[in-house]
Scaffold this active site. Sequence first.
Site, PDB file in Angstrom:
ATOM      1  N   SER A 125       0.868  -1.178   0.000  1.00 33.58           N
ATOM      2  CA  SER A 125       0.000   0.000   0.000  1.00 33.58           C
ATOM      3  C   SER A 125       0.909   1.233   0.000  1.00 33.58           C
ATOM      4  O   SER A 125       0.932   2.025   0.920  1.00 33.58           O
ATOM      5  CB  SER A 125      -0.948  -0.012   1.199  1.00 33.58           C
ATOM      6  OG  SER A 125      -0.271   0.253   2.401  1.00 33.58           O
ATOM      7  N   HIS A 182      -3.194  -5.729   2.138  1.00 28.64           N
ATOM      8  CA  HIS A 182      -2.320  -6.788   2.664  1.00 28.64           C
ATOM      9  C   HIS A 182      -2.964  -8.162   2.680  1.00 28.64           C
ATOM     10  O   HIS A 182      -2.322  -9.150   3.021  1.00 28.64           O
ATOM     11  CB  HIS A 182      -1.832  -6.438   4.078  1.00 28.64           C
ATOM     12  CG  HIS A 182      -0.923  -5.252   4.088  1.00 28.64           C
ATOM     13  ND1 HIS A 182      -0.566  -4.593   5.231  1.00 28.64           N
ATOM     14  CD2 HIS A 182      -0.295  -4.585   3.076  1.00 28.64           C
ATOM     15  CE1 HIS A 182       0.241  -3.582   4.930  1.00 28.64           C
ATOM     16  NE2 HIS A 182       0.419  -3.552   3.634  1.00 28.64           N
ATOM     17  N   GLN A 198      -6.754  -1.372   7.186  1.00 30.86           N
ATOM     18  CA  GLN A 198      -5.592  -2.219   6.874  1.00 30.86           C
ATOM     19  C   GLN A 198      -5.007  -2.939   8.085  1.00 30.86           C
ATOM     20  O   GLN A 198      -4.606  -4.094   7.980  1.00 30.86           O
ATOM     21  CB  GLN A 198      -4.519  -1.356   6.199  1.00 30.86           C
ATOM     22  CG  GLN A 198      -3.277  -2.103   5.757  1.00 30.86           C
ATOM     23  CD  GLN A 198      -2.292  -1.186   5.044  1.00 30.86           C
ATOM     24  OE1 GLN A 198      -2.503  -0.820   3.900  1.00 30.86           O
ATOM     25  NE2 GLN A 198      -1.236  -0.803   5.730  1.00 30.86           N
ATOM     26  N   GLU A 199      -4.898  -2.227   9.228  1.00 36.08           N
ATOM     27  CA  GLU A 199      -4.214  -2.834  10.375  1.00 36.08           C
ATOM     28  C   GLU A 199      -4.905  -2.488  11.690  1.00 36.08           C
ATOM     29  O   GLU A 199      -5.142  -1.318  11.973  1.00 36.08           O
ATOM     30  CB  GLU A 199      -2.754  -2.338  10.454  1.00 36.08           C
ATOM     31  CG  GLU A 199      -1.950  -2.689   9.220  1.00 36.08           C
ATOM     32  CD  GLU A 199      -0.620  -1.933   9.134  1.00 36.08           C
ATOM     33  OE1 GLU A 199      -0.092  -1.491  10.173  1.00 36.08           O
ATOM     34  OE2 GLU A 199      -0.120  -1.789   8.005  1.00 36.08           O
ATOM     35  N   GLU A 247       1.704  -9.188   6.633  1.00 30.99           N
ATOM     36  CA  GLU A 247       2.525  -8.874   7.808  1.00 30.99           C
ATOM     37  C   GLU A 247       2.322  -9.878   8.944  1.00 30.99           C
ATOM     38  O   GLU A 247       2.775  -9.654  10.065  1.00 30.99           O
ATOM     39  CB  GLU A 247       2.219  -7.455   8.299  1.00 30.99           C
ATOM     40  CG  GLU A 247       2.619  -6.398   7.264  1.00 30.99           C
ATOM     41  CD  GLU A 247       2.363  -4.972   7.728  1.00 30.99           C
ATOM     42  OE1 GLU A 247       1.777  -4.781   8.815  1.00 30.99           O
ATOM     43  OE2 GLU A 247       2.751  -4.054   6.989  1.00 30.99           O
ATOM     44  N   ASP A 276      -4.006   1.307  11.604  1.00 32.53           N
ATOM     45  CA  ASP A 276      -3.571   1.950  10.366  1.00 32.53           C
ATOM     46  C   ASP A 276      -4.735   1.826   9.390  1.00 32.53           C
ATOM     47  O   ASP A 276      -5.000   0.738   8.877  1.00 32.53           O
ATOM     48  CB  ASP A 276      -2.308   1.302   9.789  1.00 32.53           C
ATOM     49  CG  ASP A 276      -1.831   2.008   8.514  1.00 32.53           C
ATOM     50  OD1 ASP A 276      -2.487   2.988   8.092  1.00 32.53           O
ATOM     51  OD2 ASP A 276      -0.808   1.586   7.941  1.00 32.53           O
ATOM     52  N   GLU A 318      -3.112   5.788  12.280  1.00 25.12           N
ATOM     53  CA  GLU A 318      -2.260   6.115  11.139  1.00 25.12           C
ATOM     54  C   GLU A 318      -3.108   6.297   9.878  1.00 25.12           C
ATOM     55  O   GLU A 318      -4.066   5.540   9.652  1.00 25.12           O
ATOM     56  CB  GLU A 318      -1.269   4.951  10.956  1.00 25.12           C
ATOM     57  CG  GLU A 318      -0.254   5.128   9.850  1.00 25.12           C
ATOM     58  CD  GLU A 318       0.680   3.910   9.789  1.00 25.12           C
ATOM     59  OE1 GLU A 318       1.024   3.346  10.858  1.00 25.12           O
ATOM     60  OE2 GLU A 318       1.048   3.510   8.672  1.00 25.12           O
ATOM     61  N   ASP A 343       1.610   8.458   7.335  1.00 25.80           N
ATOM     62  CA  ASP A 343       2.494   7.523   6.623  1.00 25.80           C
ATOM     63  C   ASP A 343       2.502   7.920   5.146  1.00 25.80           C
ATOM     64  O   ASP A 343       3.411   8.621   4.688  1.00 25.80           O
ATOM     65  CB  ASP A 343       1.993   6.081   6.842  1.00 25.80           C
ATOM     66  CG  ASP A 343       2.663   5.047   5.952  1.00 25.80           C
ATOM     67  OD1 ASP A 343       3.704   5.345   5.340  1.00 25.80           O
ATOM     68  OD2 ASP A 343       2.152   3.903   5.863  1.00 25.80           O
ATOM     69  N   LYS A 385       9.849   5.304   7.302  1.00 27.18           N
ATOM     70  CA  LYS A 385      10.245   4.113   6.547  1.00 27.18           C
ATOM     71  C   LYS A 385      11.410   4.524   5.657  1.00 27.18           C
ATOM     72  O   LYS A 385      11.206   5.255   4.681  1.00 27.18           O
ATOM     73  CB  LYS A 385       9.084   3.647   5.669  1.00 27.18           C
ATOM     74  CG  LYS A 385       7.860   3.127   6.421  1.00 27.18           C
ATOM     75  CD  LYS A 385       6.670   2.989   5.472  1.00 27.18           C
ATOM     76  CE  LYS A 385       5.542   2.151   6.048  1.00 27.18           C
ATOM     77  NZ  LYS A 385       4.313   2.246   5.201  1.00 27.18           N
ATOM     78  N   HIS A 437       8.446  -1.039   9.602  1.00 30.90           N
ATOM     79  CA  HIS A 437       8.702  -2.039   8.561  1.00 30.90           C
ATOM     80  C   HIS A 437       7.841  -1.738   7.332  1.00 30.90           C
ATOM     81  O   HIS A 437       7.058  -0.803   7.336  1.00 30.90           O
ATOM     82  CB  HIS A 437       8.380  -3.442   9.101  1.00 30.90           C
ATOM     83  CG  HIS A 437       6.918  -3.666   9.421  1.00 30.90           C
ATOM     84  ND1 HIS A 437       6.393  -4.901   9.697  1.00 30.90           N
ATOM     85  CD2 HIS A 437       5.862  -2.800   9.517  1.00 30.90           C
ATOM     86  CE1 HIS A 437       5.099  -4.815   9.935  1.00 30.90           C
ATOM     87  NE2 HIS A 437       4.744  -3.552   9.832  1.00 30.90           N
ATOM     88  N   ARG A 438       7.958  -2.583   6.307  1.00 30.63           N
ATOM     89  CA  ARG A 438       7.030  -2.604   5.170  1.00 30.63           C
ATOM     90  C   ARG A 438       6.321  -3.950   5.161  1.00 30.63           C
ATOM     91  O   ARG A 438       6.752  -4.892   5.819  1.00 30.63           O
ATOM     92  CB  ARG A 438       7.781  -2.426   3.832  1.00 30.63           C
ATOM     93  CG  ARG A 438       8.581  -1.158   3.692  1.00 30.63           C
ATOM     94  CD  ARG A 438       7.804   0.099   3.957  1.00 30.63           C
ATOM     95  NE  ARG A 438       6.604   0.301   3.162  1.00 30.63           N
ATOM     96  CZ  ARG A 438       6.468   1.201   2.186  1.00 30.63           C
ATOM     97  NH1 ARG A 438       7.491   1.965   1.868  1.00 30.63           N
ATOM     98  NH2 ARG A 438       5.311   1.356   1.545  1.00 30.63           N
ATOM     99  N   SER A 439       5.285  -4.048   4.347  1.00 32.82           N
ATOM    100  CA  SER A 439       4.579  -5.331   4.283  1.00 32.82           C
ATOM    101  C   SER A 439       5.464  -6.421   3.669  1.00 32.82           C
ATOM    102  O   SER A 439       5.373  -7.588   4.044  1.00 32.82           O
ATOM    103  CB  SER A 439       3.269  -5.192   3.531  1.00 32.82           C
ATOM    104  OG  SER A 439       3.452  -4.530   2.304  1.00 32.82           O
ATOM    105  N   LYS A 478       6.843   0.057  14.565  1.00 31.40           N
ATOM    106  CA  LYS A 478       5.777  -0.817  14.053  1.00 31.40           C
ATOM    107  C   LYS A 478       6.437  -1.858  13.181  1.00 31.40           C
ATOM    108  O   LYS A 478       6.938  -1.551  12.102  1.00 31.40           O
ATOM    109  CB  LYS A 478       4.781   0.032  13.242  1.00 31.40           C
ATOM    110  CG  LYS A 478       3.524  -0.730  12.858  1.00 31.40           C
ATOM    111  CD  LYS A 478       2.519   0.128  12.109  1.00 31.40           C
ATOM    112  CE  LYS A 478       2.809   0.216  10.633  1.00 31.40           C
ATOM    113  NZ  LYS A 478       1.627   0.613   9.827  1.00 31.40           N
TER     114      LYS A 478
HETATM  115  P1  PGA Z   1       3.072  -1.161   3.084  1.00 32.85           P
HETATM  116  O1  PGA Z   1       2.102  -1.053   4.334  1.00 32.85           O
HETATM  117  O2  PGA Z   1       4.415  -1.560   3.528  1.00 32.85           O
HETATM  118  O3  PGA Z   1       2.373  -2.187   2.235  1.00 32.85           O
HETATM  119  O4  PGA Z   1       3.057   0.206   2.433  1.00 32.85           O
HETATM  120  C1  PGA Z   1       2.512  -0.637   5.596  1.00 32.85           C
HETATM  121  C2  PGA Z   1       1.791   0.589   6.022  1.00 32.85           C
HETATM  122  O5  PGA Z   1       0.895   1.100   5.312  1.00 32.85           O
HETATM  123  O6  PGA Z   1       2.105   1.103   7.087  1.00 32.85           O
HETATM  124 ZN    ZN Z   2       0.570   2.816   6.882  1.00 22.94          ZN
END
Ligand code: PGA
Ligand code: ZN
Length: 399
Positions: free
Chosen positions: A40, A144, A152-153, A194, A230, A273, A300, A325, A353-355, A376
């Site tokens: 994402s 994800h 998403q999270e 993740e 998130d 987020e 983000d 990131k 991190h990233r996914s 995170k």
């Molecule tokens: P991504 O997702 O690594 O797929 O961008 C992580 C996030 O959105 O925080």
């Molecule tokens: Zn995010």
Amino acid sequence: LITDIRLRRILDSRGNPTVEADVLTESGGFGRAAAPSGASTGEYEAVERPPTEAIAAAREHAVPRLVGEAYAGNQREVDAILHAADGTDDFSEIGANSAVAISMAAAKAGADVLGAPLFQHLGGTFRGQNVPIPLGNVVGGGEHAADATDIQEFLVAPVGAPSVEDAVFANAQAHAVVADLLAERDVACGKGDEGAWAPSIDDSEAFELVEAAVSQVEDDVGFEVGFGLDVAGAELYNNDSENYEYSDENRDTAEQIAYVAELVEEYDLVYVEDPLDEDDYEAFAQLTDEVGDQTLICGDDLFVTNTDRLREGIDRDAANSILIKPNQIGTLTDAVDAIELATANGYDSVVSHRSGETEDTTIAHLAVATDVPFIKTGAVGGERTAKLNELIRIADDAT
Ligand code: PGA
Ligand code: ZN
């Protein structure tokens, strides 16, 4: 002095190729690091190129300018050379994946030359005393996982944990409790990218489950465990309809702001987020004005670790925290500059991190080196536990 840089394709946690870099120095220093990869991804991130192309371009443009020219321990010089070798403002020539792998590998080689742990090399003498609290992703969907939640999270935030070890185990316990609760309801499900559970349930049921898991864990561990999200709002927002499109209903921007503010109240969220679209500083500012004194509103995709975008956010009071990131911006120097700008303006930084991840642990060291309050990096799964276990080792002074 850097004497060699080797670049190769390795696997990431999704099974996709990514860039790994080795940096070798004259005095025998060695550093190895790999680029993570998002799904994402924010529209304004530095550009990730297909690894084969990124490696070829970095070998042509960056490697000759670094080998025999730069010291691995001089991070600002290494990263300035990466920018100059690339020649664009978004790393679209050598790829942000090659850039960040080389930048992080150079840092590790620099630490190796000094015989110091990476967090100490990056943080220096006067920082790096605090190990951040990990935010653990326990339920998720969005980009994800297919056929799972819209948000998403769903994150566990063990804010009262007396140590990082307690925090890491609280998150893992919450992840396990969620699995039990899903099993009780006969909901079969797999995991998202993740490692979070990715059940085919709607968001309201996910809120209920995670709230129950968080309070069960809190009762058991005896310290405060919070709840965060998130939303990844940019993925829900449709530019044509100008609506946040959930599976069961659409919300316009005013409704989205009201909805998130309600969620903050109802679930006592400590962290939110990307509640809104990545282009909508104004809506971010309205939400932050409403609930920013109760919760972290974190950008983000809004900020993409970019100091220009963060400066605009600061000017407009768009948020009160920023996700960091390194691969969104391409170098460790840029990531540290974003953290320093944030700190100077009262924003909290959350290293992430990233996914798509590898076993690389650089972000654990970066988070400690910069004294950020949160990291995170997931709750379970080898590429996630690599970072979490490294935080436990750092706290134990055993890296
Ligand atoms: P991504 O997702 O690594 O797929 O961008 C992580 C996030 O959105 O925080
Ligand atoms: Zn995010």
